[in-house]
Write an enzyme that holds these catalytic residues in place. Structure first.
Site: not given
Ligand code: NAD
Length: 366
Positions: A135, A190, A222, A246, A250
């Protein structure tokens, strides 16, 4: 102790008013000062984060934030949009650690889209690194590709990067948080594909050597996304980077089904923090007096615990929230048959009553 109160836009003003009411009855030695932020600040001062608001936030021990944003500001140039205030506060205060608990209250298991037995008693904490990763990594932009699958075509690119100190400090935050809970950290990465996250995994493993009393497991993102909906109660503290955090925070929030119940905290190295509900300004219900103030009230409890060193007061608020739910009081978003629907203000009053021991005869009577 000083608290900066930044209600913001939409339901922000309504829900923060209830949290302030709750803080006031605690009778603790803190001072509260209110300032505009987001769209409200743009209207008042031409900028979503005016210098005076930023100065107040910097000087305070903690910031209690409502929400910002409204669709009417969508056409403003990016730097003037309400949401820029949050990014500005994160940057200026150095808020690198985002705490998002996902708690499923026994009374609200029906609100989850998962089977009740999967979420009943759920209490997990997602810790997201907030100031690094893809980001913020440079360089980024658009250009003409010189290699890749289509040389000579237009392309866009971002840079994923983490430095050792950035990973070390968030890992310490996670292990220390786990010590106050069930002593288990799941570090999500990852590493099988990304160099940045192989480094993340290596550094988290090194930091873990200082916390032999805390269990550490590594999980690919994942798989973490799958496990969160398959067996969420297996987690205790989850720590991960900005982008994975992020998305996963959620997802974890939705396990409980009730966005109006979920607090959050963003902390810097000095434990100064910004506390806000996990939801936005809900322009669709603003001004109707029906918003759920409990996420904001629980954010105030987190503030007392993490930034103001008042864990007993925080526990009192949490118990009061549990008590109003047990009494069957519900705002519209968590209402179900057999419970009593109350307004934003009535819900705040009920929490105050639970704290002070007063009876809420008028509200509770069916
Ligand atoms: P939202 O979270 O504001 O609303 C999503 C849905 O949840 C709406 O139907 C809303 O009515 C409901 N809801 C949210 N909070 C509630 C509460 N306390 N009680 C009852 N119902 C509640 O998300 P959105 O609609 O996507 O965004 C609206 C605005 O909020 C946008 O301008 C967006 O940019 C902004 N936003 C701000 C923040 C923030 O301030 N941190 C976060 C997310 C979105």
């Amino acid at each position: 102790m000083k608290i900066a109160i930044l209600p913001g836009d939409g339901i922000g003003t309504e829900i923060v008013a209830e949290a302030v009411k709750v803080l006031k009855v605690l009778d603790l030695p803190f001072e509260m000062e209110t300032a505009p932020v987001g769209g409200a600040a743009y209207e008042a001062a031409g900028h979503p984060l005016p210098d005076s608001t930023l100065a107040l936030a910097k000087a305070a021990d903690a910031v209690l934030f409502g929400a910002v944003g409204d669709w009417k500001y969508d056409t403003l140039e990016r730097r003037l949009r309400p949401e820029q205030a949050i990014l500005g506060l994160r940057k200026e205060l150095g808020l690198f650690a985002n705490f998002r608990p996902a708690i499923c209250y026994p009374e609200l298991t029906h609100a989850s889209s998962l089977k009740p037995e999967l979420v009943a008693g759920l209490d997990i904490l997602i810790i997201r690194e907030l100031t690094g990763d893809i980001y913020f990594g440079q360089p980024r932009g658009r250009r003409t590709a010189v290699d890749g699958h289509f040389p000579g075509s237009e392309e866009a690119f971002d840079t994923m990067r983490y430095s050792r100190p950035e990973i070390e400090r968030i890992a310490h935050v996670a292990f220390q948080a786990a010590r106050k809970r069930n002593r288990k950290v799941t570090s999500v990465d990852k590493a099988n594909v990304l160099e940045t996250f192989q480094f993340w995994k290596d550094v988290v493993t090194e930091v873990h050597a200082q916390y032999p009393d805390v269990e550490l497991e590594h999980m690919y993102v994942d798989n973490a996304a799958m496990q969160l909906v398959k067996a969420p109660k297996k987690f205790d503290v989850v720590v991960t980077g900005n982008m994975f955090g992020d998305i996963l925070s959620d997802e974890a929030a939705m396990l409980t089904g009730s966005i109006g119940m979920l607090p959050s905290a963003s902390l810097n190295a000095a434990n100064q923090g910004l506390y806000e509900p996990s939801h936005g300004s809900a322009p669709d219900i603003a001004g109707k007096g029906i918003a759920n103030p409990l996420a904001t009230i629980l954010s105030a409890a987190m503030m007392l615990k993490f930034s103001l060193n008042q864990p007993e007061a925080a526990a009192r608020i949490e118990a009061a929230v549990q008590s109003v739910l047990s009494q069957g009081l519900r705002t519209a978003d968590i209402y179900s048959e057999g419970t009593r629907k109350v307004s934003t203000r009535e819900m705040g009053d009920a929490v105050v009553a639970a704290l002070t021991g007063a009876t809420m005869t008028k509200t509770i009577k069916g």
